[in-house]
Design a protein around this motif. Sequence first.
Motif: not given
Length: 320
Positions: A188-189, A204-208, A231-235
């Motif tokens: 992700g980074a 699986l893939l988280m916001n942070g 969902p926080a990543l989506v938002a």
Amino acid sequence: MWVVPESEIAGLMTAEAAFDAVEAVFAAMARGDAYNFPVVREAIGYEDALYGFKGGFDRSALNLGLKAGGYWPNNQKHGLINHQSTVFLFDPDTGRVAAAVGGNLLTALRTAAASAVSIRHLAPEGARVLGLIGAGHQSAFQMQAAARIADFDRVLGWNPHPEMLGRLADTAAELGLPFEAVELPRLGAEADVIISITSAFEPLLMNGQVKGPTHIAAMGTDTKGKQELDPALVARARLFTDEVAQSVSIGEFQHAAAQKTISDEDVTAIGRVVIGKHEGRGDAEITIFDGTGVGLQDLAVAGAVVELAKQQGKAIEVAI
């Protein structure tokens, strides 16, 4: 009626042709020239299978029909892939059946083409690192299609079952790209473009975990309850999809929509970007394309392959 067997598809439909067909049908949808019918998808209570129908009508290409099939998770014991489908095309002038086309390889090609369309129109400028989440049957098609669109110089991969990562390593080697298996925080980074193609029912893939300018093509969620992204990543992302209604009901965006952190108005059909009616990425740090898989994609690639099969003498004509 014309029949194009599954065995002929690989020699007829290329990744390039699939890309052109899918991009064109997204544009037709955005212009109002094509629309999808409601999806039917059910657990049949046998072999843990999901079975259903996706269909639609494209007035510009005169493609009318449906794809019938689904997901059989126990197919390995039969020596078959889990996704099985057939596309049926009908004459829009008369309603008579026009063609039956093997849909397994076409599904993989059109799914990969959809994410490639999103990468062409939404990836950050100068994207060099491709991340793959998932190493199932369709992952190789996804990597191959993405590598056609952007000038990647390396690939990072993660899979819930690490023993399957050889598929990604082999595909990257065929493309001449270095491959490294990594954990999700690093993927992700470091990845500029991330493709998720799993059958997960939890994020699986988280916001942070996602850092810097990134485009994510979420291609695995096509059923109520499935989920790959936090969902926080989506938002916090700018959101695009193949069809908005399907995305917020059975696609990746269903979860953020249920939490009311996004609304339908926050999601843009990718076809609007294709035809120049939306700026696309703009100044967004993160863009997400939710590839739910619409019936019109299947009809587009099936219609193209029928014409190629007829030209090359590989279509079988059957009287009905």
